[in-house]
Design a protein around this motif. Structure first.
Motif, PDB file in Angstrom:
ATOM      1  N   MET A 282      -7.828   5.628 -11.157  1.00 22.02           N
ATOM      2  CA  MET A 282      -7.912   5.829  -9.748  1.00 22.02           C
ATOM      3  C   MET A 282      -7.758   3.773  -9.913  1.00 22.02           C
ATOM      4  O   MET A 282      -7.506   3.904  -8.396  1.00 22.02           O
ATOM      5  CB  MET A 282      -9.925   6.200  -9.598  1.00 22.02           C
ATOM      6  CG  MET A 282     -10.154   5.847  -8.527  1.00 22.02           C
ATOM      7  SD  MET A 282      -9.292   7.234  -7.513  1.00 22.02           S
ATOM      8  CE  MET A 282      -8.636   8.947  -8.281  1.00 22.02           C
ATOM      9  N   THR A 283      -8.471   2.916 -10.487  1.00 27.09           N
ATOM     10  CA  THR A 283      -7.799   1.725 -10.004  1.00 27.09           C
ATOM     11  C   THR A 283      -6.814   1.449  -9.108  1.00 27.09           C
ATOM     12  O   THR A 283      -6.279   1.206  -8.251  1.00 27.09           O
ATOM     13  CB  THR A 283      -8.726   0.660 -10.766  1.00 27.09           C
ATOM     14  OG1 THR A 283     -10.316   1.358 -10.944  1.00 27.09           O
ATOM     15  CG2 THR A 283      -8.815  -0.728 -10.599  1.00 27.09           C
ATOM     16  N   GLN A 284      -6.059   2.170 -10.050  1.00 29.78           N
ATOM     17  CA  GLN A 284      -4.706   1.894 -10.208  1.00 29.78           C
ATOM     18  C   GLN A 284      -4.100   2.105  -9.011  1.00 29.78           C
ATOM     19  O   GLN A 284      -3.362   2.215  -8.069  1.00 29.78           O
ATOM     20  CB  GLN A 284      -4.084   2.109 -11.215  1.00 29.78           C
ATOM     21  CG  GLN A 284      -3.963   0.901 -12.518  1.00 29.78           C
ATOM     22  CD  GLN A 284      -2.846   0.737 -13.681  1.00 29.78           C
ATOM     23  OE1 GLN A 284      -1.706   1.358 -14.119  1.00 29.78           O
ATOM     24  NE2 GLN A 284      -2.879   0.466 -14.945  1.00 29.78           N
ATOM     25  N   LEU A 285      -4.176   3.858  -8.769  1.00 29.32           N
ATOM     26  CA  LEU A 285      -3.895   4.697  -7.540  1.00 29.32           C
ATOM     27  C   LEU A 285      -4.219   4.017  -6.188  1.00 29.32           C
ATOM     28  O   LEU A 285      -3.455   4.133  -4.995  1.00 29.32           O
ATOM     29  CB  LEU A 285      -4.213   5.606  -7.816  1.00 29.32           C
ATOM     30  CG  LEU A 285      -3.929   7.134  -8.687  1.00 29.32           C
ATOM     31  CD1 LEU A 285      -4.324   8.724  -8.990  1.00 29.32           C
ATOM     32  CD2 LEU A 285      -2.439   7.472  -8.032  1.00 29.32           C
ATOM     33  N   ARG A 286      -5.446   3.594  -7.023  1.00 31.48           N
ATOM     34  CA  ARG A 286      -6.084   3.151  -5.196  1.00 31.48           C
ATOM     35  C   ARG A 286      -5.598   1.690  -5.180  1.00 31.48           C
ATOM     36  O   ARG A 286      -5.499   1.151  -3.618  1.00 31.48           O
ATOM     37  CB  ARG A 286      -7.861   2.548  -4.868  1.00 31.48           C
ATOM     38  CG  ARG A 286      -8.651   3.934  -4.679  1.00 31.48           C
ATOM     39  CD  ARG A 286      -8.426   4.796  -4.444  1.00 31.48           C
ATOM     40  NE  ARG A 286      -9.805   5.955  -3.874  1.00 31.48           N
ATOM     41  CZ  ARG A 286      -9.339   6.641  -3.506  1.00 31.48           C
ATOM     42  NH1 ARG A 286      -8.741   7.126  -2.572  1.00 31.48           N
ATOM     43  NH2 ARG A 286     -10.562   8.021  -3.489  1.00 31.48           N
ATOM     44  N   GLU A 287      -5.708   0.710  -5.801  1.00 28.36           N
ATOM     45  CA  GLU A 287      -3.763  -0.038  -5.295  1.00 28.36           C
ATOM     46  C   GLU A 287      -2.862  -0.121  -4.965  1.00 28.36           C
ATOM     47  O   GLU A 287      -2.670  -1.249  -4.313  1.00 28.36           O
ATOM     48  CB  GLU A 287      -3.885  -1.070  -6.530  1.00 28.36           C
ATOM     49  CG  GLU A 287      -5.391  -1.752  -6.782  1.00 28.36           C
ATOM     50  CD  GLU A 287      -5.816  -2.749  -8.153  1.00 28.36           C
ATOM     51  OE1 GLU A 287      -4.686  -2.333  -8.779  1.00 28.36           O
ATOM     52  OE2 GLU A 287      -6.684  -3.627  -8.559  1.00 28.36           O
ATOM     53  N   LYS A 288      -2.527   1.147  -5.390  1.00 29.37           N
ATOM     54  CA  LYS A 288      -0.548   1.047  -4.808  1.00 29.37           C
ATOM     55  C   LYS A 288      -0.778   1.487  -2.739  1.00 29.37           C
ATOM     56  O   LYS A 288      -1.022   2.298  -2.043  1.00 29.37           O
ATOM     57  CB  LYS A 288      -0.490   2.669  -4.874  1.00 29.37           C
ATOM     58  CG  LYS A 288      -0.286   2.586  -6.394  1.00 29.37           C
ATOM     59  CD  LYS A 288       0.714   4.217  -7.414  1.00 29.37           C
ATOM     60  CE  LYS A 288       1.186   3.942  -8.621  1.00 29.37           C
ATOM     61  NZ  LYS A 288       2.426   2.724  -8.842  1.00 29.37           N
ATOM     62  N   SER A 289       0.110   1.085  -2.598  1.00 23.97           N
ATOM     63  CA  SER A 289       0.198   0.290  -1.054  1.00 23.97           C
ATOM     64  C   SER A 289       0.899   2.057  -0.509  1.00 23.97           C
ATOM     65  O   SER A 289       0.737   1.587   0.566  1.00 23.97           O
ATOM     66  CB  SER A 289      -0.064  -0.578  -0.518  1.00 23.97           C
ATOM     67  OG  SER A 289       1.689  -1.203  -0.403  1.00 23.97           O
ATOM     68  N   ASN A 290       1.334   2.180  -1.365  1.00 26.89           N
ATOM     69  CA  ASN A 290       2.959   3.221  -0.838  1.00 26.89           C
ATOM     70  C   ASN A 290       2.339   4.710  -0.963  1.00 26.89           C
ATOM     71  O   ASN A 290       3.090   5.892  -0.200  1.00 26.89           O
ATOM     72  CB  ASN A 290       4.203   2.632  -1.759  1.00 26.89           C
ATOM     73  CG  ASN A 290       3.714   3.130  -2.926  1.00 26.89           C
ATOM     74  OD1 ASN A 290       2.634   2.905  -3.700  1.00 26.89           O
ATOM     75  ND2 ASN A 290       5.088   3.670  -3.612  1.00 26.89           N
ATOM     76  N   LEU A 291       1.242   5.303  -1.427  1.00 30.32           N
ATOM     77  CA  LEU A 291       0.299   5.881  -1.582  1.00 30.32           C
ATOM     78  C   LEU A 291      -0.424   6.820  -0.388  1.00 30.32           C
ATOM     79  O   LEU A 291      -0.960   5.499   0.870  1.00 30.32           O
ATOM     80  CB  LEU A 291      -0.678   6.209  -2.567  1.00 30.32           C
ATOM     81  CG  LEU A 291      -0.016   6.196  -3.577  1.00 30.32           C
ATOM     82  CD1 LEU A 291      -0.926   6.620  -4.432  1.00 30.32           C
ATOM     83  CD2 LEU A 291       1.099   7.208  -3.955  1.00 30.32           C
ATOM     84  N   SER A 292      -0.453   7.585   0.509  1.00 32.34           N
ATOM     85  CA  SER A 292      -0.575   8.366   1.907  1.00 32.34           C
ATOM     86  C   SER A 292      -2.178   8.241   1.189  1.00 32.34           C
ATOM     87  O   SER A 292      -2.775   8.640  -0.174  1.00 32.34           O
ATOM     88  CB  SER A 292      -0.432   9.550   2.176  1.00 32.34           C
ATOM     89  OG  SER A 292       1.046   9.765   1.939  1.00 32.34           O
ATOM     90  N   PRO A 293      -3.574   8.203   1.848  1.00 33.46           N
ATOM     91  CA  PRO A 293      -4.603   8.108   1.985  1.00 33.46           C
ATOM     92  C   PRO A 293      -5.029   9.403   1.050  1.00 33.46           C
ATOM     93  O   PRO A 293      -4.172  10.043   1.491  1.00 33.46           O
ATOM     94  CB  PRO A 293      -5.168   8.035   3.276  1.00 33.46           C
ATOM     95  CG  PRO A 293      -3.683   7.440   3.966  1.00 33.46           C
ATOM     96  CD  PRO A 293      -3.127   7.681   3.892  1.00 33.46           C
ATOM     97  N   PHE A 294      -5.383   9.764  -0.043  1.00 35.93           N
ATOM     98  CA  PHE A 294      -6.103  10.511  -0.892  1.00 35.93           C
ATOM     99  C   PHE A 294      -7.902  10.411  -0.945  1.00 35.93           C
ATOM    100  O   PHE A 294      -7.900   9.789  -1.075  1.00 35.93           O
ATOM    101  CB  PHE A 294      -5.215  10.723  -1.608  1.00 35.93           C
ATOM    102  CG  PHE A 294      -5.377  10.209  -2.909  1.00 35.93           C
ATOM    103  CD1 PHE A 294      -6.404   9.814  -3.825  1.00 35.93           C
ATOM    104  CD2 PHE A 294      -4.621   8.280  -2.618  1.00 35.93           C
ATOM    105  CE1 PHE A 294      -6.379   8.685  -4.693  1.00 35.93           C
ATOM    106  CE2 PHE A 294      -4.656   7.723  -3.801  1.00 35.93           C
ATOM    107  CZ  PHE A 294      -5.777   7.833  -4.478  1.00 35.93           C
TER     108      PHE A 294
END
Length: 160
Positions: free
Chosen positions: A98-110
C-alpha cells in the motif's frame, strides 16, 4: 492424493482440491459494474474464491494478484477503484504494497481495504500504511460488498 499417516500407516487421509476456472458468460459480462477491484493475496485458492464471489455474485470487474510485486504491476494497467489486500504475505507484505501504491503518481485515485486475521496493532499499522478500511478475517462477503460500494462512491465524489 492419498496420504498414509499414523502408526504403521494405518490411517489414510484423502485430500481433494478443486480448481476453479472462471469465465464469465456473455450475460454475466453485460451485468458487470464499472467498479474495478484489485484483489491481492498470496493464497491462490483465496484469490479464486474472492474473484468468483466479487465478479459473479456482486458483478465487479475483478483483477487478482498473488504477490505485492504482481499487484504493483497490475495496478498500473488495471487502474483499480478499490484495492482489497491481505496483509500477511511473503516478500512484500500488504502494508509495504500500500505504501508503494500510494507513492505512484501515475495511478488514478483509489480506495483500499486491508484483510487481516488480527485487529488492534494491525489495524493501526494498516491505517498508517494508507488503507482506508481494515477488515478481520474471515470475510463477510456481503459486508465487503457494502464497503466496496461505499468506497467506490466516495472515490467518484472526490474525482468530480
Amino acid at each position: 492424493m492419498r496420504l498414509s499417516l499414523g502408526i504403521r500407516g494405518k490411517s489414510t487421509f484423502i485430500c481433494q482440491s478443486a480448481i476453479l476456472i472462471m469465465q464469465l458468460s456473455t450475460e454475466e459480462q453485460d451485468n458487470v459494474t464499472s467498479i474495478r477491484v484489485l484483489v491481492v493475496d498470496d493464497q491462490k485458492d483465496v484469490l479464486q474464491v474472492m474473484q468468483l464471489i466479487l465478479a459473479r455474485q456482486h458483478n465487479y470487474c475483478v483483477e487478482t494478484a498473488f504477490s505485492g510485486k504482481q499487484a504493483l504491476e497490475k495496478a498500473e494497467t488495471f487502474s483499480p477503484d478499490v484495492v482489497v489486500s491481505d496483509i500477511s504475505m511473503p516478500e512484500m507484505d500488504g502494508c509495504e504494497l500500500m505504501t508503494q501504491l500510494r507513492e505512484k503518481s501515475n495511478l488514478s485515485p483509489f480506495k483500499s481495504i486491508a484483510l487481516s486475521g488480527y485487529g488492534g496493532y494491525h489495524e493501526e499499522m494498516t491505517r498508517a500504511a494508507g488503507y482506508d478500511v481494515h477488515l478481520m478475517k474471515p470475510v463477510d462477503y456481503n459486508n465487503l460488498k457494502t464497503i466496496i460500494d461505499q468506497l467506490a462512491q466516495e472515490n467518484v465524489s472526490v474525482a468530480e
